[in-house]
Scaffold this motif. Structure first.
Motif, PDB file in Angstrom:
ATOM      1  N   GLY A 157      -0.679  97.085 -67.283  1.00 50.21           N
ATOM      2  CA  GLY A 157      -0.684  96.700 -68.691  1.00 50.21           C
ATOM      3  C   GLY A 157      -0.872  95.216 -68.923  1.00 50.21           C
ATOM      4  N   ASP A 158      -0.692  94.404 -67.896  1.00 51.59           N
ATOM      5  CA  ASP A 158      -0.929  92.969 -68.028  1.00 51.59           C
ATOM      6  C   ASP A 158      -2.420  92.703 -68.260  1.00 51.59           C
ATOM      7  N   GLU A 159      -2.707  91.550 -68.830  1.00 54.66           N
ATOM      8  CA  GLU A 159      -4.088  91.166 -69.129  1.00 54.66           C
ATOM      9  C   GLU A 159      -4.600  90.173 -68.096  1.00 54.66           C
ATOM     10  N   ILE A 160      -5.855  90.369 -67.703  1.00 53.08           N
ATOM     11  CA  ILE A 160      -6.502  89.478 -66.750  1.00 53.08           C
ATOM     12  C   ILE A 160      -7.820  89.014 -67.354  1.00 53.08           C
ATOM     13  N   MET A 161      -7.997  87.722 -67.415  1.00 50.90           N
ATOM     14  CA  MET A 161      -9.184  87.134 -68.019  1.00 50.90           C
ATOM     15  C   MET A 161     -10.315  87.018 -66.996  1.00 50.90           C
ATOM     16  N   VAL A 162     -11.523  87.367 -67.424  1.00 53.96           N
ATOM     17  CA  VAL A 162     -12.733  87.147 -66.633  1.00 53.96           C
ATOM     18  C   VAL A 162     -13.758  86.468 -67.528  1.00 53.96           C
ATOM     19  N   LEU A 163     -14.634  85.686 -66.923  1.00 52.03           N
ATOM     20  CA  LEU A 163     -15.668  84.973 -67.663  1.00 52.03           C
ATOM     21  C   LEU A 163     -16.957  85.779 -67.620  1.00 52.03           C
ATOM     22  N   SER A 164     -17.576  85.955 -68.790  1.00 45.54           N
ATOM     23  CA  SER A 164     -18.761  86.810 -68.881  1.00 45.54           C
ATOM     24  C   SER A 164     -19.942  86.058 -69.481  1.00 45.54           C
ATOM     25  N   PRO A 165     -21.173  86.336 -68.937  1.00 36.91           N
ATOM     26  CA  PRO A 165     -21.446  87.337 -67.919  1.00 36.91           C
ATOM     27  C   PRO A 165     -20.871  86.935 -66.565  1.00 36.91           C
ATOM     28  N   GLY A 166     -20.337  87.939 -65.859  1.00 38.48           N
ATOM     29  CA  GLY A 166     -19.694  87.676 -64.575  1.00 38.48           C
ATOM     30  C   GLY A 166     -19.732  88.901 -63.689  1.00 38.48           C
ATOM     31  N   VAL A 208      -8.696  94.272 -68.998  1.00 40.15           N
ATOM     32  CA  VAL A 208      -9.731  93.248 -68.880  1.00 40.15           C
ATOM     33  C   VAL A 208      -9.849  92.484 -70.201  1.00 40.15           C
ATOM     34  N   VAL A 209      -9.820  91.175 -70.110  1.00 43.00           N
ATOM     35  CA  VAL A 209     -10.100  90.318 -71.257  1.00 43.00           C
ATOM     36  C   VAL A 209     -11.366  89.525 -70.918  1.00 43.00           C
ATOM     37  N   GLU A 210     -12.482  89.892 -71.547  1.00 43.22           N
ATOM     38  CA  GLU A 210     -13.755  89.223 -71.278  1.00 43.22           C
ATOM     39  C   GLU A 210     -13.884  87.980 -72.146  1.00 43.22           C
ATOM     40  N   VAL A 211     -13.951  86.847 -71.511  1.00 44.57           N
ATOM     41  CA  VAL A 211     -14.104  85.573 -72.207  1.00 44.57           C
ATOM     42  C   VAL A 211     -15.577  85.172 -72.148  1.00 44.57           C
ATOM     43  N   PRO A 212     -16.268  85.129 -73.286  1.00 37.80           N
ATOM     44  CA  PRO A 212     -17.705  84.820 -73.248  1.00 37.80           C
ATOM     45  C   PRO A 212     -17.965  83.357 -72.915  1.00 37.80           C
ATOM     46  N   VAL A 269     -11.930  78.806 -76.498  1.00 41.14           N
ATOM     47  CA  VAL A 269     -12.147  80.254 -76.555  1.00 41.14           C
ATOM     48  C   VAL A 269     -11.134  80.960 -75.662  1.00 41.14           C
ATOM     49  N   LEU A 270     -10.892  80.402 -74.477  1.00 36.74           N
ATOM     50  CA  LEU A 270      -9.833  80.935 -73.607  1.00 36.74           C
ATOM     51  C   LEU A 270      -8.503  80.962 -74.348  1.00 36.74           C
ATOM     52  N   VAL A 320     -22.586  76.166 -60.523  1.00 33.88           N
ATOM     53  CA  VAL A 320     -21.558  75.523 -59.713  1.00 33.88           C
ATOM     54  C   VAL A 320     -20.702  74.700 -60.666  1.00 33.88           C
ATOM     55  N   TRP A 321     -19.429  75.022 -60.726  1.00 31.21           N
ATOM     56  CA  TRP A 321     -18.548  74.361 -61.681  1.00 31.21           C
ATOM     57  C   TRP A 321     -18.319  72.905 -61.269  1.00 31.21           C
ATOM     58  N   ARG A 322     -18.486  72.000 -62.215  1.00 30.17           N
ATOM     59  CA  ARG A 322     -18.251  70.583 -61.964  1.00 30.17           C
ATOM     60  C   ARG A 322     -16.754  70.318 -61.836  1.00 30.17           C
ATOM     61  N   ALA A 323     -16.407  69.226 -61.174  1.00 28.01           N
ATOM     62  CA  ALA A 323     -14.999  68.893 -60.973  1.00 28.01           C
ATOM     63  C   ALA A 323     -14.270  68.712 -62.304  1.00 28.01           C
ATOM     64  N   ASP A 324     -14.926  68.097 -63.303  1.00 26.56           N
ATOM     65  CA  ASP A 324     -14.266  67.904 -64.588  1.00 26.56           C
ATOM     66  C   ASP A 324     -14.023  69.229 -65.304  1.00 26.56           C
ATOM     67  N   GLU A 325     -14.963  70.172 -65.146  1.00 24.19           N
ATOM     68  CA  GLU A 325     -14.772  71.499 -65.740  1.00 24.19           C
ATOM     69  C   GLU A 325     -13.606  72.216 -65.061  1.00 24.19           C
ATOM     70  N   LEU A 326     -13.525  72.079 -63.750  1.00 23.29           N
ATOM     71  CA  LEU A 326     -12.443  72.732 -63.004  1.00 23.29           C
ATOM     72  C   LEU A 326     -11.086  72.131 -63.371  1.00 23.29           C
ATOM     73  N   ARG A 327     -11.052  70.830 -63.586  1.00 20.52           N
ATOM     74  CA  ARG A 327      -9.785  70.215 -64.006  1.00 20.52           C
ATOM     75  C   ARG A 327      -9.337  70.770 -65.354  1.00 20.52           C
ATOM     76  N   GLU A 328     -10.291  71.007 -66.230  1.00 22.95           N
ATOM     77  CA  GLU A 328      -9.945  71.549 -67.546  1.00 22.95           C
ATOM     78  C   GLU A 328      -9.441  72.990 -67.398  1.00 22.95           C
ATOM     79  N   ILE A 329     -10.103  73.768 -66.572  1.00 19.79           N
ATOM     80  CA  ILE A 329      -9.671  75.153 -66.339  1.00 19.79           C
ATOM     81  C   ILE A 329      -8.305  75.173 -65.666  1.00 19.79           C
ATOM     82  N   GLY A 330      -8.134  74.343 -64.631  1.00 16.82           N
ATOM     83  CA  GLY A 330      -6.843  74.281 -63.951  1.00 16.82           C
ATOM     84  C   GLY A 330      -5.732  73.822 -64.866  1.00 16.82           C
TER      85      GLY A 330
END
Length: 389
Positions: free
Chosen positions: A113-122, A137-141, A155-156, A179-189
């Motif tokens: 029942g828990d929600e798991i986010m995925v990035l789409s298209p993925g 499934v929670v599809e994040v466009p 959006v997340l 390929v995710w840039r380091a700045d994008e990964l810092r924002e996601i993290g």
């Protein structure tokens, strides 16, 4: 000796998943169908790997096999030398496949029942695994830009609920080749840290970087990020060893690692078979020169594909920064997805992956595997030109 990536190997009678599907298929004009769908390459694995397998088979005894510490050490050295990522031997959890480990991690780190986010298209298998474990499934466009994509973290945030537990990342991102840039990964993290989410990062294409953006492991950015991140890796894509079923999960957090390791053990999925062990060790110890040659060849294939498709009026190639998978946009053809797939298969004689398999935003797209000999890629482009231009 430089690897011969131009060589053509007949795999139709090898029980190859990729080729079995098209073994008896022909186009309306009688031409054989070329498979471009599943993500394995039409290239022989490194000779050092083949040699290691021969030595094991020549001994003739295929009994139970340990996973020696020196094999894990070779994997750790690979992460250090190729990706400047210093990891401890203790963080490495061997397993039989990334998907098995992903399934186990979801089951032991969340509740039904828990929600798991995925990035789409993925990658569509993420959604399948989430659903059959009883999670939502929670599809994040992703935001589509000029032949590329980005992630709007707002959006997340807007899709977050009290039941959200995990975000699945793919780096490089399958199928779009980002390929995710380091700045994008810092924002996601930072988002995951702020909202107490676990992050499962599928990095199986980490070694296959074709553009200027370097691969950055999110868990390598900071100790805080490493504490809630599980990084899934495999030699399968890098060295074309998918059929041997070998993977490693890098988990710094002791409690999380213990849970995942114990659950893999309960399923007897806690280590690859003996052939996979020796092949993996040989690849990480001796496969670097082969990989460098492979990357040169893939870059050449990609440059050829880009140059050719730039002359097409009705097909757009999205920018490929990593992996050997091209994300082709056919929306200008005006065909429905069913019409597009039928035309590709029955008239062009090309079996590609349907964009709808990759979730939200995949309509009108096809994923094409370009890890094939150049002569075959030339045929592919010729068939596309004949049918769509």
């Amino acid at each position: 000796m430089r690897p011969d990536f131009d060589a053509i190997t007949d795999r139709r009678n090898q029980h190859s998943t990729k080729w079995s599907v098209v073994k008896n298929l022909i186009t309306d004009s009688g031409e054989p169908v070329i498979p471009l769908w599943i993500a394995d390459m039409e290239f022989r694995s490194p000779p050092e790997v083949i040699g290691a397998l021969h030595r094991v088979l020549e001994q003739g005894i295929l009994g139970y096999t340990d996973y020696p510490a020196e094999f894990i050490d070779s994997f750790c050295r690979w992460q250090s030398s190729r990706h400047r990522w210093e990891i401890s031997r203790e963080w490495v959890v061997p397993c039989q496949s990334v998907i098995t480990a992903l399934d186990v991690a979801i089951r032991c780190l969340s509740e039904p029942g828990d929600e798991i986010m995925v990035l789409s298209p993925g990658f569509g298998t993420f959604r399948r695994v989430i659903r059959h474990t009883g999670r939502r499934v929670v599809e994040v466009p992703l935001t589509q830009e000029e032949r590329s994509y980005s992630l709007d973290v707002s959006v997340l945030a807007g899709m977050l609920t009290a039941r959200t537990r995990i975000l699945i990342l793919c780096n490089p991102h399958n199928p779009i080749g980002k390929v995710w840039r380091a700045d994008e990964l810092r924002e996601i993290g930072g988002f995951c840290q702020q909202h107490n989410l676990l992050l499962l990062s599928d990095d199986v294409h980490q070694d296959l970087i074709l553009g200027d953006t370097p691969y950055t492991p999110l868990a390598g950015i900071s100790e805080a990020f490493a504490d809630f991140t599980l990084t899934f890796t495999s030699p399968g894509k890098t060295f074309n060893l998918a059929g041997l079923q070998a993977a490693n999960v890098i988990i710094k957090n002791d409690d999380i690692r213990k849970k995942v390791r114990e659950n893999l053990y309960q399923l007897s999925a806690h280590k690859p078979n003996m052939l996979a062990l020796h092949a993996t060790d040989a690849a990480y110890r001796h496969g670097e020169a082969w990989l460098d040659a492979l990357l040169d060849y893939l870059k050449g294939n990609l440059a050829f594909l880009e140059a050719e498709l730039d002359t097409f009026a009705h097909i757009d190639l999205f920018h490929v920064q990593g992996s050997f998978l091209a994300w082709l946009d056919f929306r200008k053809t005006g065909l429905s997805q069913a019409e597009l797939e039928h035309k590709l298969l029955h008239q062009a004689g090309l079996l590609a992956d349907s964009g709808v398999n990759f979730g939200h935003g995949g309509e009108g797209f096809m994923r094409v595997n370009f890890a094939i000999p150049r002569s075959q890629l030339e045929i592919v482009v010729g068939r596309l030109r004949a049918e769509f231009e």
